[in-house]
Motif scaffolding. Structure first.
Motif, short mmCIF file in Angstrom:
data_model
loop_
_atom_site.label_atom_id
_atom_site.label_comp_id
_atom_site.label_asym_id
_atom_site.label_seq_id
_atom_site.Cartn_x
_atom_site.Cartn_y
_atom_site.Cartn_z
N ALA A 106 18.86 53.38 -7.58
CA ALA A 106 18.41 52.48 -8.64
C ALA A 106 17.07 51.90 -8.26
O ALA A 106 16.68 51.88 -7.09
N VAL A 107 16.36 51.42 -9.27
CA VAL A 107 15.13 50.67 -9.06
C VAL A 107 15.42 49.20 -9.32
O VAL A 107 16.00 48.85 -10.35
N VAL A 108 15.03 48.35 -8.38
CA VAL A 108 15.22 46.90 -8.51
C VAL A 108 13.84 46.26 -8.36
O VAL A 108 13.26 46.28 -7.27
N THR A 109 13.32 45.71 -9.44
CA THR A 109 11.94 45.27 -9.46
C THR A 109 11.77 43.86 -9.97
O THR A 109 12.58 43.37 -10.77
N SER A 110 10.69 43.21 -9.53
CA SER A 110 10.34 41.87 -10.03
C SER A 110 9.56 41.95 -11.34
O SER A 110 9.25 40.91 -11.93
N ALA A 111 9.24 43.16 -11.79
CA ALA A 111 8.57 43.33 -13.08
C ALA A 111 9.56 43.18 -14.22
O ALA A 111 10.78 43.28 -14.02
N ASP A 112 9.05 42.96 -15.43
CA ASP A 112 9.94 42.97 -16.59
C ASP A 112 10.13 44.41 -17.06
O ASP A 112 9.47 45.33 -16.57
N VAL A 113 11.03 44.61 -18.01
CA VAL A 113 11.40 45.97 -18.39
C VAL A 113 10.23 46.71 -19.03
O VAL A 113 10.04 47.91 -18.81
N ARG A 114 9.40 46.02 -19.80
CA ARG A 114 8.26 46.68 -20.44
C ARG A 114 7.30 47.24 -19.38
O ARG A 114 6.88 48.40 -19.46
N LEU A 115 6.97 46.42 -18.40
CA LEU A 115 6.04 46.87 -17.36
C LEU A 115 6.68 47.93 -16.48
O LEU A 115 6.04 48.92 -16.11
N ALA A 116 7.95 47.74 -16.13
CA ALA A 116 8.63 48.71 -15.27
C ALA A 116 8.68 50.09 -15.94
O ALA A 116 8.38 51.11 -15.31
N GLU A 117 9.06 50.12 -17.20
CA GLU A 117 9.16 51.41 -17.89
C GLU A 117 7.78 52.06 -18.03
O GLU A 117 7.65 53.29 -17.92
N ALA A 118 6.74 51.25 -18.25
CA ALA A 118 5.39 51.80 -18.38
C ALA A 118 4.93 52.41 -17.06
O ALA A 118 4.40 53.54 -17.04
N ARG A 119 5.12 51.70 -15.97
CA ARG A 119 4.65 52.20 -14.68
C ARG A 119 5.49 53.38 -14.19
O ARG A 119 4.94 54.36 -13.66
N LEU A 120 6.79 53.31 -14.34
CA LEU A 120 7.63 54.42 -13.93
C LEU A 120 7.31 55.66 -14.77
O LEU A 120 7.28 56.78 -14.25
N GLY A 121 7.06 55.45 -16.06
CA GLY A 121 6.70 56.58 -16.92
C GLY A 121 5.38 57.20 -16.49
O GLY A 121 5.25 58.42 -16.47
N ALA A 122 4.40 56.36 -16.13
CA ALA A 122 3.11 56.87 -15.68
C ALA A 122 3.26 57.68 -14.40
O ALA A 122 2.51 58.63 -14.16
N ALA A 123 4.26 57.31 -13.59
CA ALA A 123 4.50 58.01 -12.33
C ALA A 123 5.44 59.19 -12.47
O ALA A 123 5.72 59.89 -11.49
N GLY A 124 5.97 59.42 -13.68
CA GLY A 124 6.89 60.53 -13.90
C GLY A 124 8.26 60.32 -13.30
O GLY A 124 8.91 61.28 -12.87
#
Length: 219
Positions: A106-124
């Motif tokens: 799992a990914v556990v992040t201090s980012a919100d879901v919008r930012l997390a999904e954007a960055r993870l998507g950019a990283a594939g």
């Protein structure tokens, strides 16, 4: 550290699974200038912590409404700044190894879901489970996020390995009763140079399963 008893891997996002350092630094530098602050002390404490915690530390006189607005402004600066966001070195190698070994993650992040999904998507990267700051009442270094992830994966916290690159994240993992793998030369139960090294260590410590059992199923 005995890796054969690890049954789930919980990864931080920024600086651990995703290389977003330049984007994070640009956002905090701009935000600091807007508030008349020297960005260097802000950057020194911002990494690995929710924006609200950093805002409260550097602007202690702000009331709750002003803290919320300042935190949202900081997030707004980051949402569309994805030009140089990529997977961290060894990230895809580690995720492929976890899949081969049948280990949930799992990914556990201090980012919100919008930012997390954007960055993870950019990283594939498409995590089977994502825990964001919106899922918790208390962000890192509180253990809540990692404990939520362990609970949703159905894995005992003591059998989880937290992978982090910041002191607040490592403190969060330790407080959750989990073992820690530390990047950037930080102190953890295991020190790793990059995620490819962790992939190698896990595969060396664990035989590949002949089939998926209950622990191996993604949820």
């Amino acid at each position: 550290m005995e890796l054969s008893t690890v049954h789930a891997v919980l990864l931080d996002m920024d600086g651990t699974l995703v290389d977003s350092d330049a984007s994070v630094e640009r956002a905090w530098t701009t935000w600091s200038a807007e508030h008349g602050l020297d960005p260097d002390p802000v950057l020194a404490i911002a990494h690995g912590s929710p924006p609200e915690r950093t805002v409260r530390r550097v602007l202690p006189a702000l009331g709750d409404a002003a803290v919320a607005a300042a935190s949202q402004r900081q997030m707004d600066l980051q949402y569309d700044d994805l030009a140089d966001v990529v997977a961290a070195p060894g990230a895809h190698e580690l995720l492929a190894a976890l899949d081969r070994l049948g280990l949930p993650w799992a990914v556990v992040t201090s980012a919100d879901v919008r930012l997390a999904e954007a960055r993870l998507g950019a990283a594939g990267i498409d995590p089977p489970l994502l825990v964001t700051v919106e899922d918790v009442q208390r962000g890192k270094p509180d253990p809540e996020g990692f404990l939520i992830a362990a609970g949703r994966l159905g894995v005992d916290p003591a059998a989880c390995l937290v992978v982090e690159d910041s002191e607040p994240g490592l403190a969060s993992g330790r407080a959750a009763g989990m073992r820690t793998a530390a990047l950037r030369g930080l102190d953890g139960d295991l020190r790793i140079a990059d995620l490819a090294q962790l992939a190698h260590l896990l595969e060396r410590a664990r035989p590949r399963p002949s089939g998926r059992d209950a622990v191996g199923h993604r949820r």
